[in-house]
Design a protein around this motif. Sequence first.
Motif, short mmCIF file in Angstrom:
data_model
loop_
_atom_site.label_atom_id
_atom_site.label_comp_id
_atom_site.label_asym_id
_atom_site.label_seq_id
_atom_site.Cartn_x
_atom_site.Cartn_y
_atom_site.Cartn_z
N ARG A 116 24.37 40.28 31.09
CA ARG A 116 25.23 41.55 31.21
C ARG A 116 24.05 42.76 31.61
NH1 ARG A 116 29.97 43.40 27.29
NH2 ARG A 116 30.74 45.05 28.31
N GLN A 121 29.16 41.96 34.49
CA GLN A 121 28.73 41.06 33.52
C GLN A 121 28.84 39.54 34.63
OE1 GLN A 121 31.12 40.34 30.13
NE2 GLN A 121 30.15 38.64 29.61
N TRP A 175 31.95 39.60 36.90
CA TRP A 175 33.04 40.74 36.27
C TRP A 175 32.41 41.94 35.95
CZ3 TRP A 175 35.18 38.52 30.85
CH2 TRP A 175 36.22 39.15 30.46
N ARG A 179 32.21 45.57 34.52
CA ARG A 179 32.50 46.21 33.53
C ARG A 179 32.72 47.62 33.34
NH1 ARG A 179 34.64 42.61 31.05
NH2 ARG A 179 34.25 43.38 29.15
#
Length: 120
Positions: free
Chosen positions: A27, A32, A86, A88
């Motif tokens: 992350r 991430q 992903w 964040r």
Amino acid sequence: MSRFGRDRRLLKTDEFSSVFNFRCSVRGEFLQVLGKRNDLSQARLGIVVSKKLAKQAVRRNTMKRLVRETFRLNDGELAGLDVIVWPRQAFGHEEAAVVRAEMLELFRRIRRKCRASSSP
């Protein structure tokens, strides 16, 4: 120039689920990255951008476009991995250089971490 064809994408729910369940993750501030080894000679990419993170479709698509292009230009170092990126935190064109640099660093880290965790 390499294209980003269907063979380089995670398309099915089962493909996404197997990467999420493997739990090999790194992350950064904006992103991430989750990864899992595959039995292919190339890397495959999945992108998850929620409406909660970026309400407007144009913003979500900008984020996905930046992730796809960075992956396409650097997928050689991820050969043999399925990767999910992903976001964040929402980002746009203004943060593009920072996000690209972070993504490359996360790719290096996920490659090391997933290969180490999948070895017997």
